[in-house]
Design an enzyme around this catalytic site. Structure first.
Site, PDB file in Angstrom:
ATOM      1  N   GLN A   1       0.938  -1.782   0.749  1.00 40.96           N
ATOM      2  CA  GLN A   1       0.301  -0.099   0.001  1.00 40.96           C
ATOM      3  C   GLN A   1       0.572   0.651   0.256  1.00 40.96           C
ATOM      4  OE1 GLN A   1      -3.319  -0.302   0.205  1.00 40.96           O
ATOM      5  NE2 GLN A   1      -3.893   2.064   0.241  1.00 40.96           N
TER       6      GLN A   1
ATOM      7  N   ASP B   1       5.201  -9.691 -14.279  1.00 42.87           N
ATOM      8  CA  ASP B   1       4.845  -8.168 -13.854  1.00 42.87           C
ATOM      9  C   ASP B   1       5.809  -7.538 -14.655  1.00 42.87           C
ATOM     10  OD1 ASP B   1       5.764  -7.671 -11.161  1.00 42.87           O
ATOM     11  OD2 ASP B   1       3.753  -7.974 -10.755  1.00 42.87           O
TER      12      ASP B   1
ATOM     13  N   LYS C   1       1.135  -8.158 -15.663  1.00 41.25           N
ATOM     14  CA  LYS C   1      -0.356  -8.744 -15.007  1.00 41.25           C
ATOM     15  C   LYS C   1      -1.154  -7.704 -14.592  1.00 41.25           C
ATOM     16  CE  LYS C   1       0.588  -9.002 -10.660  1.00 41.25           C
ATOM     17  NZ  LYS C   1       1.507  -9.579  -9.331  1.00 41.25           N
TER      18      LYS C   1
HETATM   19  C1  R5P Z   1       2.986  -7.271  -6.467  1.00 40.73           C
HETATM   20  O1  R5P Z   1       3.223  -6.968  -7.361  1.00 40.73           O
HETATM   21  C2  R5P Z   1       4.202  -8.990  -6.148  1.00 40.73           C
HETATM   22  O2  R5P Z   1       5.197  -8.300  -6.788  1.00 40.73           O
HETATM   23  C3  R5P Z   1       3.845  -9.980  -6.103  1.00 40.73           C
HETATM   24  O3  R5P Z   1       3.565 -10.687  -7.700  1.00 40.73           O
HETATM   25  C4  R5P Z   1       2.058 -10.109  -4.839  1.00 40.73           C
HETATM   26  O4  R5P Z   1       2.260  -9.675  -3.819  1.00 40.73           O
HETATM   27  C5  R5P Z   1       1.898 -11.900  -5.142  1.00 40.73           C
HETATM   28  O5  R5P Z   1       0.896 -11.274  -4.532  1.00 40.73           O
HETATM   29  P1  R5P Z   1      -0.682 -13.106  -5.261  1.00 40.73           P
HETATM   30  O6  R5P Z   1       0.184 -14.666  -4.499  1.00 40.73           O
HETATM   31  O7  R5P Z   1      -1.046 -13.001  -3.788  1.00 40.73           O
HETATM   32  O8  R5P Z   1      -0.162 -12.588  -6.265  1.00 40.73           O
END
Ligand code: R5P
Length: 281
Positions: free
Chosen positions: A87, A158, A181
Site C-alpha cells: 500500500q 509482471d 499482469k
Molecule cells: C505484486 O506486485 C508482487 O510483486 C507480487 O506479484 C504479489 O504480491 C503476489 O501476490 P499473490 O501471490 O497474492 O498473487
C-alpha cells in the site's frame, strides 16, 4: 554488538548472529491477561541489531517494544520483510498511505535500517533514517542451480518483477523475460496473453512476494498451455497466505521456494549471509 529478534524471525536472527560471531539476546515473551504483548530481554549492549519481519500486527508491536528496550543503544533494525509495503500509494480517496506511516513509525526508534527486496524502493525516504535495501537475486540464482533445471527460463510474472528476473538470469547465465499482469482484486489477477518460447522448457517464475499464489498459479496455467515442460517458483518473501502452497501445487508447480525472510517449510535459502555482510560494512 548483540542481536535480538522478534518471535517471527528467530531462526534468521540466529543465522545472522552466527555469521557475525555475536551473541543473541534471550527474550521472554508472554501476554497480559487482556492480550497485550509483554517481553523482557536479557542484557543489551550499546550496539544492537533487531531482527524482525512484519507480517502481522503483533509483529509490529514486538518490533516497537524491542526498539524501546534498545532506545539507549545505536540500533540497526533488520526488517527482512516489510508488510504494508504494497500500500505504497493512496490508490483511492480515503485510503491510508500505509507504507508511509509504518515506515515512519519504525524509523523513529532506530539508527538505521536494513531491508531485503523492498516491494517498492520509493518508500525508502518514509523511514527518515538511512536504509540499505539488499537484493537476494544472487542467492536466488544459486538456489535455482540446485533445482534440476538445465537451462531454465527465468520469468517475472509482471513488470514489477522484470528487474529481479533479469538480475537472477544474469547471475546464472540464463535467459529472462516477463509477463504483464493486471490485478483485478486482492486475490484475483489476469495475465495478458503473451507468446513466449517456453515449449519443452523448464520455467522458473521469480517474484519478490508470493502471497495468495494467484499470480504464480495464473501465470503457470498460461505457460503450461504454451507447452512449458516444468514450472517452479522462487520468491524472496513467502507470505503464503490463504492456502497458497496447496493452490500452487495443485496448479502443477513442481517446487515452491522462498527465503527465510519469512520462516516456513518453504524457506530453502537464507538471507542471513547478505544481511551479516551489510552489518559488517
Ligand atoms: C505484486 O506486485 C508482487 O510483486 C507480487 O506479484 C504479489 O504480491 C503476489 O501476490 P499473490 O501471490 O497474492 O498473487
Amino acid at each position: 554488538m548483540k542481536i535480538v529478534s522478534t518471535r517471527r524471525s528467530q531462526v534468521l536472527a540466529g543465522r545472522i548472529a552466527e555469521f557475525l560471531h555475536k551473541p543473541l539476546v534471550d527474550v521472554k515473551w508472554t501476554r497480559f491477561p487482556d492480550g497485550e504483548i509483554y517481553l523482557r530481554t536479557g542484557e543489551i549492549s550499546d550496539q544492537m541489531v533487531i531482527v524482525g519481519s512484519l507480517v502481522t500486527s503483533d509483529d509490529l508491536v514486538e518490533l516497537l517494544l524491542l526498539t524501546d528496550v534498545c532506545s539507549s543503544a545505536t540500533t540497526t533494525l533488520v526488517l527482512p520483510y516489510m508488510g504494508y509495503a504494497r500500500q505504497d500509494k493512496q490508490f483511492n480517496h480515503g485510503e491510508p498511505l500505509s507504507a508511509r506511516i509504518i515506515a515512519r513509525t519504525l524509523g523513529s526508534g532506530v539508527t538505521n535500517i536494513v531491508t531485503i527486496n523492498l516491494h517498492e524502493e520509493s518508500i525508502i525516504p518514509f523511514f527518515g533514517v538511512p536504509v540499505r535495501d539488499l537484493s537476494l537475486a544472487p542467492d536466488m540464482a544459486a538456489t535455482i542451480k540446485t533445482l534440476t533445471c538445465k537451462s531454465p527460463l527465468i520469468l517475472g510474472p509482471d513488470i514489477g518483477a522484470a528487474k529481479l528476473a533479469r538480475e537472477i538470469a544474469e547471475a546464472g547465465g540464463w535467459e529472462a523475460d516477463h509477463l504483464h499482469k493486471v490485478r483485478l482484486s486482492g486475490v484475483e489477477v489476469r495475465i495478458e496473453p503473451k507468446e513466449i518460447p517456453v515449449k519443452g522448457r523448464d520455467v522458473v517464475i521469480v517474484d519478490d512476494i508470493i502471497s495468495t499464489g494467484g499470480t504464480q498459479a495464473t501465470a503457470a496455467s498460461m505457460l503450461f498451455e504454451q507447452g512449458a515442460a516444468s514450472i517452479s517458483t522462487v520468491c524472496v518473501h513467502g507470505v503464503l497466505s490463504t492456502g497458497a502452497y496447496t493452490h500452487l501445487k495443485s496448479a502443477g508447480i513442481t517446487r515452491i521456494v522462498s527465503s527465510d525472510t519469512i520462516e516456513s517449510a518453504c524457506s530453502d535459502y537464507s538471507a542471513a549471509r547478505i544481511i551479516a555482510d551489510a552489518i559488517n560494512r
